[in-house]
Design a protein around this motif. Sequence first.
Motif, PDB file in Angstrom:
ATOM      1  N   SER A   1       0.825  -1.228   0.000  1.00  0.00           N
ATOM      2  CA  SER A   1       0.000   0.000   0.000  1.00  0.00           C
ATOM      3  C   SER A   1       0.848   1.262   0.000  1.00  0.00           C
ATOM      4  O   SER A   1       0.407   2.313  -0.464  1.00  0.00           O
ATOM      5  CB  SER A   1      -0.945   0.008   1.204  1.00  0.00           C
ATOM      6  N   ASN A   2       2.076   1.181   0.504  1.00  0.00           N
ATOM      7  CA  ASN A   2       2.963   2.348   0.502  1.00  0.00           C
ATOM      8  C   ASN A   2       4.403   1.883   0.703  1.00  0.00           C
ATOM      9  O   ASN A   2       4.668   0.692   0.958  1.00  0.00           O
ATOM     10  CB  ASN A   2       2.557   3.368   1.572  1.00  0.00           C
ATOM     11  N   ALA A   3       5.338   2.845   0.647  1.00  0.00           N
ATOM     12  CA  ALA A   3       6.761   2.508   0.770  1.00  0.00           C
ATOM     13  C   ALA A   3       7.098   1.996   2.159  1.00  0.00           C
ATOM     14  O   ALA A   3       7.943   1.105   2.314  1.00  0.00           O
ATOM     15  CB  ALA A   3       7.603   3.745   0.441  1.00  0.00           C
ATOM     16  N   ALA A   4       6.460   2.541   3.189  1.00  0.00           N
ATOM     17  CA  ALA A   4       6.747   2.107   4.563  1.00  0.00           C
ATOM     18  C   ALA A   4       6.394   0.635   4.747  1.00  0.00           C
ATOM     19  O   ALA A   4       7.132  -0.118   5.415  1.00  0.00           O
ATOM     20  CB  ALA A   4       5.976   2.974   5.555  1.00  0.00           C
TER      21      ALA A   4
ATOM     22  N   SER B   1      13.679   5.895  -1.922  1.00  0.00           N
ATOM     23  CA  SER B   1      12.721   6.990  -1.998  1.00  0.00           C
ATOM     24  C   SER B   1      11.328   6.379  -2.045  1.00  0.00           C
ATOM     25  O   SER B   1      11.177   5.162  -2.159  1.00  0.00           O
ATOM     26  CB  SER B   1      12.967   7.859  -3.240  1.00  0.00           C
ATOM     27  N   THR B   2      10.305   7.188  -1.958  1.00  0.00           N
ATOM     28  CA  THR B   2       8.942   6.658  -1.990  1.00  0.00           C
ATOM     29  C   THR B   2       8.568   6.154  -3.380  1.00  0.00           C
ATOM     30  O   THR B   2       7.585   5.423  -3.527  1.00  0.00           O
ATOM     31  CB  THR B   2       7.942   7.736  -1.556  1.00  0.00           C
TER      32      THR B   2
ATOM     33  N   ALA C   1      11.796  -2.107  -6.087  1.00  0.00           N
ATOM     34  CA  ALA C   1      10.360  -1.800  -6.076  1.00  0.00           C
ATOM     35  C   ALA C   1      10.156  -0.375  -6.556  1.00  0.00           C
ATOM     36  O   ALA C   1      10.995   0.504  -6.323  1.00  0.00           O
ATOM     37  CB  ALA C   1       9.784  -1.985  -4.675  1.00  0.00           C
ATOM     38  N   ARG C   2       9.026  -0.157  -7.220  1.00  0.00           N
ATOM     39  CA  ARG C   2       8.699   1.166  -7.754  1.00  0.00           C
ATOM     40  C   ARG C   2       7.239   1.491  -7.498  1.00  0.00           C
ATOM     41  O   ARG C   2       6.401   0.592  -7.419  1.00  0.00           O
ATOM     42  CB  ARG C   2       8.989   1.229  -9.258  1.00  0.00           C
ATOM     43  N   ALA C   3       6.973   2.793  -7.370  1.00  0.00           N
ATOM     44  CA  ALA C   3       5.597   3.234  -7.194  1.00  0.00           C
ATOM     45  C   ALA C   3       4.843   3.076  -8.504  1.00  0.00           C
ATOM     46  O   ALA C   3       5.407   3.217  -9.599  1.00  0.00           O
ATOM     47  CB  ALA C   3       5.565   4.688  -6.742  1.00  0.00           C
ATOM     48  N   ILE C   4       3.553   2.776  -8.395  1.00  0.00           N
ATOM     49  CA  ILE C   4       2.712   2.640  -9.581  1.00  0.00           C
ATOM     50  C   ILE C   4       2.109   3.997  -9.909  1.00  0.00           C
ATOM     51  O   ILE C   4       1.255   4.515  -9.190  1.00  0.00           O
ATOM     52  CB  ILE C   4       1.589   1.614  -9.349  1.00  0.00           C
ATOM     53  N   GLY C   5       2.596   4.584 -11.005  1.00  0.00           N
ATOM     54  CA  GLY C   5       2.087   5.885 -11.419  1.00  0.00           C
ATOM     55  C   GLY C   5       2.317   6.940 -10.355  1.00  0.00           C
ATOM     56  O   GLY C   5       3.386   7.029  -9.748  1.00  0.00           O
ATOM     57  N   ASP C   6       1.288   7.748 -10.118  1.00  0.00           N
ATOM     58  CA  ASP C   6       1.375   8.812  -9.119  1.00  0.00           C
ATOM     59  C   ASP C   6       0.822   8.372  -7.767  1.00  0.00           C
ATOM     60  O   ASP C   6       0.706   9.187  -6.844  1.00  0.00           O
ATOM     61  CB  ASP C   6       0.601  10.049  -9.598  1.00  0.00           C
TER      62      ASP C   6
ATOM     63  N   ASN D   1       0.577   5.962  -4.150  1.00  0.00           N
ATOM     64  CA  ASN D   1       1.515   5.535  -3.112  1.00  0.00           C
ATOM     65  C   ASN D   1       1.779   4.038  -3.157  1.00  0.00           C
ATOM     66  O   ASN D   1       2.647   3.538  -2.437  1.00  0.00           O
ATOM     67  CB  ASN D   1       0.964   5.905  -1.729  1.00  0.00           C
ATOM     68  N   ILE D   2       1.023   3.321  -3.985  1.00  0.00           N
ATOM     69  CA  ILE D   2       1.172   1.868  -4.066  1.00  0.00           C
ATOM     70  C   ILE D   2       2.531   1.514  -4.661  1.00  0.00           C
ATOM     71  O   ILE D   2       2.952   2.084  -5.678  1.00  0.00           O
ATOM     72  CB  ILE D   2       0.049   1.244  -4.912  1.00  0.00           C
ATOM     73  N   VAL D   3       3.223   0.583  -4.003  1.00  0.00           N
ATOM     74  CA  VAL D   3       4.558   0.164  -4.424  1.00  0.00           C
ATOM     75  C   VAL D   3       4.492  -1.278  -4.917  1.00  0.00           C
ATOM     76  O   VAL D   3       3.885  -2.137  -4.274  1.00  0.00           O
ATOM     77  CB  VAL D   3       5.556   0.277  -3.255  1.00  0.00           C
TER      78      VAL D   3
END
Length: 288
Positions: A8-11, A34-35, A53-58, A60-62
């Motif tokens: 759900s997020n980087a954390a 980074s996030t 890992a990378r964020a999906i689009g804009d 917060n999902i990673v």
Amino acid sequence: MGSGHTFSNAAEFRDAVYLMSIAGRFRYRFKRNSTKHMTVVCTVTQCPWKVTARAIGDSNIVQVHTFHNHHNHSLEDVAACQPLVRSNRASLLIDDVIRSTPDYQPHQICKDFQRQHGMQLTYLQAWNIKEKANERIYGEPKYYYKLLPWMCEKMVATNPGSIVELGHSSDGHFEQLFVAHSVSIQGFAMGCRPIIAIDSAHMSGPYRGALFSATAYDANDAMLPLAFSEMLGIPCEHAAAIILSIGHNVVDFVQDWYKFPMQELIYSGSFSGIETHDMPMVANDGLV
């Protein structure tokens, strides 16, 4: 965790990597953090273990992009690269235990971490891990000061005759709280000498301050605690263990004014606990 797995997020992703290092008993480092883009590798030179890992689009999902779940360690590497103790994330391992056993002690946490994860903790590290777990489950203690007005109102409504006064500083921060329960006032008026002894203790922790207590003596020369934070005259858990080990009854070492007959005499009134079914909730951002 695997390629394509989402968080759900980087954390949450960082938490998962840390828990994986505990389970695999290895140490890692971030080559990029980074996030939006994270690259994690094993600290052992030339070890192929790697996660990106990378964020999906804009959002917060990673999403995990690559995952090489294979280590190449010598025995020397295994001994030298044990996981680091990070209280924020290590506390994830005891969340369920804290929920079911709130009095889970730091010394037991040390034993469990050694047995289950091969990690040696100091008492301070175990204490910090427990504090972080409590914060995640129940929220940060500083936010619960906002519940004091509700608690004061409930104390007076539940136990009529109680005196409860809450004070704030000019900028709206908590400053002082005075509580005298109606049953204590009644017990003092019914059987105590007209003398009150006041004592104080400096509090540790992040908020400091001082805790005052008022005590009186009744006609039998026994003490009546009008207000207190820690009961004097009752053996602690360590003293109780010693008393039991020598074959004595712990009750014999409890001073008389804490036993039922004296408390029944002084506290002939009734005291009702606060109902919490309508207690406001405090969000993670501190809003009630």
